[in-house]
Write an enzyme that holds these catalytic residues in place. Structure first.
Site, PDB file in Angstrom:
ATOM      1  N   ILE A  36      38.123  -3.946  -8.816  1.00 22.33           N
ATOM      2  CA  ILE A  36      38.719  -2.670  -8.874  1.00 22.33           C
ATOM      3  C   ILE A  36      37.751  -1.530  -9.227  1.00 22.33           C
ATOM      4  CG2 ILE A  36      41.212  -3.280  -9.432  1.00 22.33           C
ATOM      5  CD1 ILE A  36      40.272  -3.200 -12.393  1.00 22.33           C
ATOM      6  N   LYS A  57      34.995  -8.113 -16.261  1.00 24.66           N
ATOM      7  CA  LYS A  57      33.917  -7.112 -15.875  1.00 24.66           C
ATOM      8  C   LYS A  57      32.664  -8.201 -15.949  1.00 24.66           C
ATOM      9  CE  LYS A  57      30.998  -3.423 -17.798  1.00 24.66           C
ATOM     10  NZ  LYS A  57      31.068  -2.460 -18.842  1.00 24.66           N
ATOM     11  N   ASP A 149      28.322   6.775 -24.561  1.00 24.54           N
ATOM     12  CA  ASP A 149      28.722   6.977 -23.236  1.00 24.54           C
ATOM     13  C   ASP A 149      30.193   7.293 -23.253  1.00 24.54           C
ATOM     14  OD1 ASP A 149      28.240   7.067 -20.482  1.00 24.54           O
ATOM     15  OD2 ASP A 149      28.311   4.857 -20.045  1.00 24.54           O
TER      16      ASP A 149
HETATM   17  N1  LIG Z   1      40.227  -3.469 -18.830  1.00 24.41           N
HETATM   18  C1  LIG Z   1      40.344  -2.813 -17.621  1.00 24.41           C
HETATM   19  N2  LIG Z   1      41.710  -2.245 -17.216  1.00 24.41           N
HETATM   20  C2  LIG Z   1      41.948  -1.530 -16.048  1.00 24.41           C
HETATM   21  N3  LIG Z   1      40.752  -1.079 -15.493  1.00 24.41           N
HETATM   22  C3  LIG Z   1      39.582  -1.280 -15.899  1.00 24.41           C
HETATM   23  C4  LIG Z   1      39.222  -2.139 -17.131  1.00 24.41           C
HETATM   24  N4  LIG Z   1      37.823  -2.323 -17.239  1.00 24.41           N
HETATM   25  C5  LIG Z   1      37.204  -1.345 -16.448  1.00 24.41           C
HETATM   26  N5  LIG Z   1      38.085  -0.790 -15.577  1.00 24.41           N
HETATM   27  C6  LIG Z   1      37.980   0.009 -14.355  1.00 24.41           C
HETATM   28  O1  LIG Z   1      36.439  -0.346 -14.037  1.00 24.41           O
HETATM   29  C7  LIG Z   1      35.940   1.154 -14.136  1.00 24.41           C
HETATM   30  C8  LIG Z   1      34.325   0.585 -14.636  1.00 24.41           C
HETATM   31  O2  LIG Z   1      34.503   0.118 -15.964  1.00 24.41           O
HETATM   32  P1  LIG Z   1      33.388  -0.083 -16.849  1.00 24.41           P
HETATM   33  O3  LIG Z   1      33.112   1.439 -17.199  1.00 24.41           O
HETATM   34  O4  LIG Z   1      33.452  -0.932 -18.077  1.00 24.41           O
HETATM   35  O5  LIG Z   1      32.141  -0.520 -16.104  1.00 24.41           O
HETATM   36  P2  LIG Z   1      30.629  -0.116 -15.896  1.00 24.41           P
HETATM   37  O6  LIG Z   1      30.003  -1.341 -14.905  1.00 24.41           O
HETATM   38  O7  LIG Z   1      30.117  -0.253 -17.235  1.00 24.41           O
HETATM   39  O8  LIG Z   1      30.643   1.267 -15.202  1.00 24.41           O
HETATM   40  P3  LIG Z   1      29.567   2.363 -15.232  1.00 24.41           P
HETATM   41  O9  LIG Z   1      29.322   2.279 -13.912  1.00 24.41           O
HETATM   42  O10 LIG Z   1      30.575   3.433 -15.955  1.00 24.41           O
HETATM   43  O11 LIG Z   1      28.673   1.863 -16.356  1.00 24.41           O
HETATM   44  C9  LIG Z   1      36.567   1.634 -15.161  1.00 24.41           C
HETATM   45  O12 LIG Z   1      36.466   3.232 -14.966  1.00 24.41           O
HETATM   46  C10 LIG Z   1      37.947   1.582 -14.897  1.00 24.41           C
HETATM   47  O13 LIG Z   1      38.417   2.140 -13.772  1.00 24.41           O
HETATM   48 MN   LIG Z   2      31.872   3.003 -17.061  1.00 29.71          MN
HETATM   49 MN   LIG Z   3      28.585   1.426 -18.092  1.00 34.68          MN
END
Ligand SMILES: Nc1ncnc2c1ncn2[C@@H]1O[C@H](COP(=O)(O)OP(=O)(O)OP(=O)(O)O)[C@@H](O)[C@H]1O
Ligand SMILES: [Mn+2]
Ligand SMILES: [Mn+2]
Length: 662
Positions: A36, A57, A149
């Site tokens: 997603i 994740k 963040d």
């Molecule tokens: N538990 C969740 N339920 C629904 N959507 C989620 C969830 N966790 C993450 N997402 C979706 O995934 C996106 C990215 O999540 P997250 O910020 O944790 O990942 P990241 O890899 O650290 O991203 P970034 O590139 O911001 O560092 C979120 O903005 C959200 O749209």
């Molecule tokens: Mn993020």
């Molecule tokens: Mn992040």
């Protein structure tokens, strides 16, 4: 979750442990369905764990440092348990699969909610969400954790019954950058660069988009503290309140980011935030936004971290704002206005919608209907007392247009020689901004309007009216198209600058609104026929203020209104009318045998070339108008012009064959 906890419930290294969150899962208990979101450091999947929907994740682990980081994040997440923090329900912390399993937040993240769905929260919803988030941050700070963040993309949403109401509740997520305060002293500047870089899958490429949430001390590569979270919180709450992407005037993210990148480079924005105290625009005074909340936001983004409130203070402050609101509301016994129904339009359907309109045709339809009306009363400026000895220019014309380094072409132009008579000619250029719609519409509509107006007005008046009518027609057309489609796109205000040269026998009229420019080469010398209408020009600035607009110094120059437009006259730009007027300034020149040629061009040319340089280049170019236009535009592109470039050259006397070959 009913997944059994298998003792010992630790990660493979033994550094992460939990009493309630299973840290290894049998492969049969889960299945990943589809991604997603893709960040630079992880991919987030929708998945099923033990029959329930979850978000997984999966960090991209390429070095041993990445694995250390996974363990660190997991240790922290195991300790967190708060209604305002995204809930870790399980993890898999063994090779070869390292994964976090989170509760699934059905309504996605706050950035998408605001800028893709264009969600319009009520002030009460804003307050509720602000309190929830503040409580989550207060909780983290009490544990000695700094999130580092905080931004809408890291706030996950779900509808839940809260205080007897269905409310969209926020959950702080993404602990990829979070640190214990006690460990931060060791995070040196270098470290910050590698581990503390701002995140955001989409934003990663677009650095400017991420900087906007970072406190000045972080931009200066100084220490983080809880107060840096307060800053990001302030920027985030203001975005929630206004619905606008910081440092733009736009709600839709796709457009807003183009505007951001266009208006600022990374360095400019950093410098402006750090040294000039630049901050996002607050909500309009007349929006009814609680002033207490606005004050709190401003305290949160104070340049000095010590002046920013702690989250204890913020929660108290928000309680106070709530109380005031309640009493005011009770006093007013306010009838709640129905909020604007939100269509299910998302930004991509909006884009399609914008593209699906052919603005050229729209403009043309206008001119066609006008021509029929005009035919009955042709009187075209034929002075019965025309002096036979009057100078008679012999014209040849050509044009060249290129989008240059830009991805999109927002310039348009038209050539209309022999307009309804042998010796009346019109040429024009439009340079679009905030999309090409206004430029496309004007290129077809303005010549049409001129054609009717020639029958009843003087050339200057006809030009003036054609500009104004085009502007009014465009904005009406835009409104007509907004309403029936139910597109809630209040913030879509495309505009364009415009220049037109009208030649009637030996008279040359140039009408200009904006920063396209016209020059005349007379006896080998350049003469300006127009003046740039930009906010850095004092006269224009004064005119804007006099007519009720606002001019502010942003980053490196004067800009008009919340849209931060640099030009002060244009067609379209409905949000800046009436002060960003469509009324052109008009010059009148009597042509004589000394006049060689006329050059009209958009600012893409003039940004990198002076009028004298144009004359020099023209000297050694084959005297054919199309070739000259192309040579000038190509030369400008070669000099590094970053803009679309359109050039029209009109020779005003016969060019000999010898000159053509040169
Ligand atoms: N538990 C969740 N339920 C629904 N959507 C989620 C969830 N966790 C993450 N997402 C979706 O995934 C996106 C990215 O999540 P997250 O910020 O944790 O990942 P990241 O890899 O650290 O991203 P970034 O590139 O911001 O560092 C979120 O903005 C959200 O749209
Ligand atoms: Mn993020
Ligand atoms: Mn992040």
């Amino acid at each position: 979750m009913v997944v059994e906890i298998v003792e010992p419930n630790t990660c493979i290294r033994g550094c992460c442990r939990s009493d309630s969150i299973p840290l290894h899962l049998p492969a049969s208990s889960y299945s990943l369905s589809h991604p997603i979101a893709r960040g630079a450091e992880s991919v987030v999947y929708e998945a099923i764990l033990d029959g329930k929907k979850v978000a997984v994740k999966k960090p991209i682990l390429s070095t041993s440092e990445d694995i250390d980081k996974f363990h660190k994040e997991l240790q922290m997440l195991c300790k967190l348990d708060h209604s305002g923090v995204a809930k870790l329900v399980a993890a898999h912390a063994k090779p070869v699969n390292y994964m976090f399993f989170f509760k699934y937040y059905e309504s996605g993240n706050l950035a998408d909610k605001l800028h893709v769905e264009e969600w319009n929260p009520s002030f009460d919803e804003v307050l509720t969400m602000s309190v929830q988030l503040a409580k989550a941050l207060q909780y983290l700070h009490n544990l000695g954790i700094i999130h580092r963040d905080v931004k809408p993309a890291n706030i996950l949403l779900i509808y839940r019954l809260w205080q007897l109401d269905e409310n969209l509740l926020p959950h702080l997520a993404d602990f990829g950058l979070a640190e214990y305060k006690k460990d931060l002293n060791q995070v040196s500047v270098e470290n910050w660069r590698s581990s503390g870089k701002p995140t955001g899958g989409f934003h990663k490429k677009k650095m400017v988009g991420t900087l906007i949430y970072m406190a000045p001390e972080i931009l200066k590569r100084e220490m983080h503290s809880e107060k840096s979270d307060a800053y990001s919180y302030g920027i985030t709450i203001n975005e929630l309140l206004t619905g606008v992407v910081p440092y733009t005037n736009l709600r839709a993210e796709v457009q807003a980011h183009t505007v951001l990148e266009m208006n600022y480079s990374e360095q400019q924005l950093t410098a402006a935030i750090v040294s000039e105290g630049l901050r996002p625009a607050l909500a309009n005074l007349d929006s009814g936004a609680p002033t207490g909340l606005q004050h709190l936001i401003q305290r949160c983004w104070d340049a000095n971290p010590q002046n920013r409130p702690s989250f204890d203070d913020i929660i108290l402050g928000l309680g106070h704002v709530r109380k005031c609101r309640k009493t005011v509301e009770e006093k007013k016994k306010a009838v709640v206005e129905p909020s604007i129904p939100l269509g299910d339009e998302n930004s991509s359907s909006l884009r399609n919608y914008q593209i699906s309109i052919n603005w050229f045709t729209k403009g043309e339809n206008f001119s066609k209907s006008s021509c029929i009306a005009a035919d009955s009363c042709v009187r075209i400026w034929h002075d019965p007392l025309t002096d036979p000895s009057e100078y008679h220019p012999v014209l040849s014309w050509g044009s060249f247009a290129t989008c240059g380094r830009r991805e999109t072409m927002e310039d348009t132009h038209f050539l209309m020689p022999h307009m309804r008579s042998e010796d009346i000619h019109v040429f024009g250029i439009f340079d679009g901004h905030r999309g090409a719609a206004a430029a496309e519409f004007s290129a077809s509509a303005l010549p049409g309007f001129l054609q009717i107006l020639v029958s009843t007005k003087s050339p200057s008046d006809a030009l003036l009216e054609a500009f104004v009518k085009t502007d009014v027609a465009f904005r009406e057309e835009l409104d007509n198209h907004r309403k029936p489609k139910g597109v809630i796109q209040k913030d879509w205000h495309p505009g364009c600058t415009a220049i037109a040269a009208l030649i009637v026998r030996n008279k040359l009229f140039v009408a200009n609104a904006g920063d396209c420019r016209a020059m005349l080469c007379r006896a080998s010398c350049a003469h300006s026929l127009s003046k740039d209408h930009v906010a850095s020009c004092l006269d224009e600035r004064e005119r804007i203020i006099r007519t009720g607009g606002q001019v502010t110094w942003v980053v490196d120059t004067w800009r008009v209104g919340p849209a931060a437009l640099q030009v002060t006259r244009s067609i379209g730009d409905g949000d800046l009318k009436p002060y960003v007027t469509a009324e052109p300034e008009i010059t009148e020149t009597t042509l004589s045998v000394e006049d060689e040629y006329l050059v009209l061009a958009s600012d893409g040319l003039w940004d990198v070339m002076s009028e004298a340089e144009v004359v020099n280049i023209m000297k050694d170019t084959v005297k054919e108008a199309g070739m000259c236009s192309k040579r000038l535009a190509t030369e400008a592109a070669g000099r590094g012009s970053r803009d679309n470039i359109t050039v029209i050259v009109v020779f005003l006397r016969p060019v000999s064959t010898a000159e053509r070959i040169y």
